[in-house]
Design a protein around this motif. Structure first.
Motif, short mmCIF file in Angstrom:
data_model
loop_
_atom_site.label_atom_id
_atom_site.label_comp_id
_atom_site.label_asym_id
_atom_site.label_seq_id
_atom_site.Cartn_x
_atom_site.Cartn_y
_atom_site.Cartn_z
N UNK A 71 0.76 -1.11 0.00
CA UNK A 71 -0.33 -0.17 -0.09
C UNK A 71 0.54 1.28 -0.19
N UNK A 72 0.36 2.10 -0.42
CA UNK A 72 1.36 3.02 -0.47
C UNK A 72 0.59 3.70 1.42
N UNK A 73 1.40 5.50 1.39
CA UNK A 73 0.90 5.89 3.26
C UNK A 73 -0.13 6.51 3.46
N UNK A 74 -0.63 6.70 2.75
CA UNK A 74 -2.25 6.91 2.19
C UNK A 74 -2.74 6.16 3.34
N UNK A 75 -2.98 4.95 2.25
CA UNK A 75 -3.33 3.52 2.22
C UNK A 75 -3.33 3.17 3.95
N UNK A 76 -2.09 3.12 3.81
CA UNK A 76 -0.98 2.11 4.89
C UNK A 76 -1.56 2.90 6.37
N UNK A 77 -1.80 4.69 6.52
CA UNK A 77 -2.51 5.44 7.46
C UNK A 77 -4.31 4.66 7.19
#
Length: 244
Positions: free
Chosen positions: A45-51
Motif C-alpha cells: 500500500x501507499x502512505x495514505x492507505x497505510x494510514x
C-alpha cells in the motif's frame, strides 16, 4: 417577439446517484482489490492507505477491548453488517462468538470466508455469511456491528439503515461513522480536489447530533464512545444499548 425557452433548473436535471449500486459495483471490482490490500497486514500500500489501515485497525482494537472488558464471548451472537474482509468478524469468532457476516459485495464476503477457513480452523464453522445490503438483513442477534460502512451513504439513508439494524439487535449495537465537523469537512473537500485513480465512491460525513437523534427515536442510548483519528482516517465509534 421571440421568447427564449426557460433554462432547465440544475437541481432538477442533476443526475441522481444510486449510492448502493455504486458501492456494490466498486467493492466487487477495483474497490475490492484496493481494500483487500489495505486490510491485509502484508498487502502493498501507499502512505495514505497505510494510514487508513492503521486507523481502521485501531477502531477494531477498541471494539475488541470493550468486549474483552465485559467478559467471555462464548455463545454470544453477532451480526457484522458490512463485514468487508472479516477484520472484526474473525477475531470475534476467535473469542468464541458466533458471527453472521454480511456485505453488499460478494467479493468481500468470499474473502472473509476464505480468511476464516485459513486462520480459524474448526472455529470457521461458527461463521455464516450473506451477500446483502444493510436493509435486507434479517434474523436476531445479541449484538449488531456496523463499522466503517455509513461513510458510503448520505444523511437521507442513515435513519432507515440504523433503524433496520436496531430491529435485528437484541441488546447492543456497535456503529461507527465519519463525523461532520468543520475541520473534517474541509479536509474532505480538499481531498476531493485530488482524487486517487481508485477512488470511486463518495464519502459522506455525518453529524453526531443527527445520528444521536436517530438512535434516540429508535429507543437506544449511548453506553460507550471512542474516537479514532489519524492523518487520513477519522471515525466516531459508539456502543449503544436499549433504553430501560
Amino acid at each position: 417577439r421571440v421568447v427564449a425557452a426557460p433554462r432547465p433548473c440544475p437541481a432538477l436535471t442533476m443526475k441522481v446517484v444510486d449510492d448502493k449500486k455504486v458501492v456494490r459495483e466498486y467493492f466487487n471490482t477495483k474497490g475490492f482489490e484496493r481494500w483487500n490490500r489495505i486490510y491485509s497486514e502484508d498487502g502493498e500500500v501507499n502512505k495514505v492507505q497505510l494510514d487508513i489501515r492503521t486507523g481502521h485497525a485501531q477502531t477494531v482494537a477498541k471494539i475488541l477491548a470493550w468486549l474483552d472488558a465485559d467478559g467471555p464471548l462464548d455463545g454470544q451472537t453477532f451480526c457484522d453488517a458490512g463485514c468487508g474482509v472479516g477484520s472484526l468478524a474473525l477475531p470475534l469468532i476467535a473469542r468464541g462468538a458466533r458471527v453472521h457476516a454480511s456485505d453488499i459485495s460478494a467479493a468481500m464476503v468470499a474473502e472473509a470466508a476464505r480468511r476464516a477457513g485459513e486462520s480459524l480452523g474448526d472455529r470457521a464453522a461458527m461463521l455464516t455469511t450473506e451477500t446483502a445490503d444493510l436493509e435486507s438483513l434479517g434474523g436476531r442477534y445479541g449484538t449488531v456491528c456496523c463499522v466503517d460502512v455509513l461513510i458510503h451513504y448520505p444523511d437521507g439513508k442513515i435513519g432507515e439503515m440504523i433503524g433496520h439494524l436496531a430491529g435485528i439487535a437484541e441488546k447492543r449495537m456497535i456503529i461507527s461513522f465519519a463525523p461532520k465537523t468543520w475541520y473534517y469537512s474541509a479536509l474532505k473537500r480538499f481531498g476531493e480536489l485530488f482524487p486517487g485513480p481508485s477512488k470511486a465512491t463518495r464519502a459522506y460525513l455525518h453529524s453526531e447530533e443527527d445520528v444521536m437523534k436517530v438512535l434516540d427515536a429508535a429507543g437506544w442510548k449511548v453506553n460507550r464512545r471512542e474516537f479514532t483519528g489519524t492523518k487520513f482516517y477519522f471515525s466516531t465509534l459508539l456502543e449503544v444499548v436499549k433504553k430501560d
